[in-house]
Design a protein around this motif. Sequence first.
Motif, PDB file in Angstrom:
ATOM      1  N   ALA A 103      14.134  -7.403   7.463  1.00  0.00           N
ATOM      2  CA  ALA A 103      13.571  -7.272   8.810  1.00  0.00           C
ATOM      3  C   ALA A 103      12.112  -7.722   8.791  1.00  0.00           C
ATOM      4  CB  ALA A 103      13.658  -5.820   9.250  1.00  0.00           C
ATOM      5  N   PRO A 104      11.601  -8.236   9.919  1.00  0.00           N
ATOM      6  CA  PRO A 104      10.203  -8.663   9.961  1.00  0.00           C
ATOM      7  C   PRO A 104       9.287  -7.514   9.541  1.00  0.00           C
ATOM      8  CG  PRO A 104      11.328  -9.307  11.969  1.00  0.00           C
ATOM      9  CD  PRO A 104      12.296  -8.482  11.189  1.00  0.00           C
ATOM     10  N   LEU A 105       8.366  -7.819   8.653  1.00  0.00           N
ATOM     11  CA  LEU A 105       7.522  -6.766   8.088  1.00  0.00           C
ATOM     12  C   LEU A 105       6.131  -7.327   7.813  1.00  0.00           C
ATOM     13  CD1 LEU A 105       7.633  -3.916   6.171  1.00  0.00           C
ATOM     14  CD2 LEU A 105       7.452  -5.662   4.434  1.00  0.00           C
ATOM     15  N   LEU A 106       5.140  -6.502   8.075  1.00  0.00           N
ATOM     16  CA  LEU A 106       3.771  -6.864   7.722  1.00  0.00           C
ATOM     17  C   LEU A 106       3.203  -5.723   6.907  1.00  0.00           C
ATOM     18  CD1 LEU A 106       1.873  -8.268  10.820  1.00  0.00           C
ATOM     19  CD2 LEU A 106       2.025  -9.318   8.581  1.00  0.00           C
ATOM     20  N   THR A 107       2.658  -6.013   5.748  1.00  0.00           N
ATOM     21  CA  THR A 107       2.056  -4.934   4.975  1.00  0.00           C
ATOM     22  C   THR A 107       0.828  -5.433   4.234  1.00  0.00           C
ATOM     23  OG1 THR A 107       2.404  -3.313   3.220  1.00  0.00           O
ATOM     24  CG2 THR A 107       3.579  -5.368   3.020  1.00  0.00           C
ATOM     25  N   GLU A 108      -0.061  -4.492   3.948  1.00  0.00           N
ATOM     26  CA  GLU A 108      -1.182  -4.827   3.085  1.00  0.00           C
ATOM     27  C   GLU A 108      -0.709  -4.704   1.648  1.00  0.00           C
ATOM     28  OE1 GLU A 108      -5.242  -3.311   3.697  1.00  0.00           O
ATOM     29  OE2 GLU A 108      -4.454  -2.647   5.622  1.00  0.00           O
TER      30      GLU A 108
ATOM     31  N   ASP B  17       9.737  -6.755  16.861  1.00  0.00           N
ATOM     32  CA  ASP B  17       8.433  -6.335  16.361  1.00  0.00           C
ATOM     33  C   ASP B  17       8.508  -6.208  14.845  1.00  0.00           C
ATOM     34  OD1 ASP B  17       5.857  -5.570  16.229  1.00  0.00           O
ATOM     35  OD2 ASP B  17       6.180  -3.530  16.927  1.00  0.00           O
ATOM     36  N   TYR B  18       7.341  -6.276  14.225  1.00  0.00           N
ATOM     37  CA  TYR B  18       7.282  -6.088  12.774  1.00  0.00           C
ATOM     38  C   TYR B  18       7.438  -4.614  12.424  1.00  0.00           C
ATOM     39  CZ  TYR B  18       5.357 -10.733  11.919  1.00  0.00           C
ATOM     40  OH  TYR B  18       5.165 -12.068  11.800  1.00  0.00           O
ATOM     41  N   LEU B  19       7.842  -4.377  11.175  1.00  0.00           N
ATOM     42  CA  LEU B  19       7.599  -3.076  10.574  1.00  0.00           C
ATOM     43  C   LEU B  19       6.192  -3.164   9.994  1.00  0.00           C
ATOM     44  CD1 LEU B  19      10.871  -2.912   8.486  1.00  0.00           C
ATOM     45  CD2 LEU B  19      10.436  -1.657  10.599  1.00  0.00           C
TER      46      LEU B  19
ATOM     47  N   VAL C 164       6.775 -10.827   6.188  1.00  0.00           N
ATOM     48  CA  VAL C 164       8.192 -11.110   5.953  1.00  0.00           C
ATOM     49  C   VAL C 164       8.861 -11.469   7.265  1.00  0.00           C
ATOM     50  CG1 VAL C 164      10.358 -10.219   5.075  1.00  0.00           C
ATOM     51  CG2 VAL C 164       8.222  -9.438   4.078  1.00  0.00           C
TER      52      VAL C 164
ATOM     53  N   GLU D 198       3.157  -1.585   7.580  1.00  0.00           N
ATOM     54  CA  GLU D 198       2.773  -0.631   6.549  1.00  0.00           C
ATOM     55  C   GLU D 198       1.296  -0.821   6.254  1.00  0.00           C
ATOM     56  OE1 GLU D 198       5.098  -0.759   3.018  1.00  0.00           O
ATOM     57  OE2 GLU D 198       6.975  -0.521   4.106  1.00  0.00           O
TER      58      GLU D 198
ATOM     59  N   VAL E 107       0.823  -1.220   0.000  1.00  0.00           N
ATOM     60  CA  VAL E 107       0.000   0.000   0.000  1.00  0.00           C
ATOM     61  C   VAL E 107       0.845   1.253   0.000  1.00  0.00           C
ATOM     62  CG1 VAL E 107      -2.223  -0.695   0.906  1.00  0.00           C
ATOM     63  CG2 VAL E 107      -0.316  -0.416   2.471  1.00  0.00           C
ATOM     64  N   SER E 108       2.031   1.190   0.580  1.00  0.00           N
ATOM     65  CA  SER E 108       2.857   2.414   0.596  1.00  0.00           C
ATOM     66  C   SER E 108       3.950   2.373  -0.468  1.00  0.00           C
ATOM     67  CB  SER E 108       3.495   2.624   1.964  1.00  0.00           C
ATOM     68  OG  SER E 108       2.849   1.906   2.953  1.00  0.00           O
TER      69      SER E 108
END
Lengths: 141, 292
Positions: A39-44, B210-212, A71, B214, A28-29
């Motif tokens: 790095a751990p990441l959560l995104t729509e 923690d997660y990043l 991720v 978005e 989305v961004s």
Amino acid sequence: MASFQCDIVSAEKAIFSGSAEQLIAAGVSGDLGILRGHAPLLTELKPGPVRVMREGGEEEVYYVTGGFLEVQPDVVSVLADTATRAHDLDEAAAEEARQEALKAMGDKQSDLDYTRAAAELAEAVAQLRTIQQLREKGSRR
Amino acid sequence: MAAAKEIRTQIGSIKNTQKITSAMEMVAASKMRKAQERMTASQPYARLIRRVVSHIAKANPEYRHEYMIEREVKRVGYIVVSSDRGLAGGLNINVFKAVTREAKYWHEQGVEVDYAAIGSKANVFFRNHGGNLVAGKSGLGEAPAVDDLIGSVSVMLKAFDEGQLDRLYVVHNEFVNTMTQKPIVRQLLPLEAEAEADDEEETRASGSWDYLYEPDAKTLLDHLLVRYVESQVYQAVVENAACEQAARMIAMKNATDNAGNLIDDLELVYNKARQAAITQEISEIVGGAAAV
């Protein structure tokens, strides 16, 4: 290049599971490129293409209508709302859907119709984008 | 010969019933295969989203979503998954028994219970036996879609958001194998940090990362957790559909076998009656001839 485990699933079925070197998706961004050790990441996800670079340079393109991307350093999961192999996309159908949506937005009957039309338009545009990416890739070869 | 004729008709009608049950058995067997395929096809998504959510539960988020916080329990919600049609043995009854047991437990603690019924059998059950039904959905057909469930699920989630429900469970049949289906009660909300022993990655130190997110943690978790609940309910419905066909297949197989036994017994009685009638006739003729 180091590889990571990549899973792409939609609510109805598993689409892709295997090791990949890089994954490119439309968050989305903005667009994201994921490599091993991210790095751990959560995104729509926005409607659009998800590209998976397999080991050995092979590339596969999937089309998602939205969903989530998780991720972890060595695992990447795509939870797609609906995913299709990009090869199955039909450019004519996508273009038609885009025209339809544009027309619907022209006569704004109600807000509800308008939001739906806008969503449909975004989806059609994303489909076209996927097809074009696929085509560029084909012509480069 | 009157008695014999009656038995004949009875045998005939049982044979007709047997034909129907054996046809239903075969239909259920073929539908079960498809339902099972559907169940396995949707499992990866349910499993992955569960893994993601359990990661979130283990992480140390800057923002704790309401769905992750245990509250004092004053009212609980149950999403009860049943089939639309009957003739499936004890399938639905077992689920309702499990629900009743749970409800009794909560009532003893002075906690009230709300229900959302999926499948017409559950709707009928709550209409007949009471229970505060807040949402209902039936007529899902053999290939249920996620869209069909969003309504009922969102009613329960809204109640949870507004603080009317403090816990949310889903009750459905678990597909153990073709012969065995057992009712299972699973907690959806608040999220339980699941202990998944099979994952080697779980050794990662918990609580320190923690997660990043978005676009941002709140928006993302709002959407993700709703999707999580929907997918778990969908998985429950699909699994229940596979159970329904399996249970119906077994029930119809038993019915066909029982009809066969009944026919055998009745045929024996019929033959005896026929024999008796013949014997009687002969003795009458012999008696008549002797009198002349």
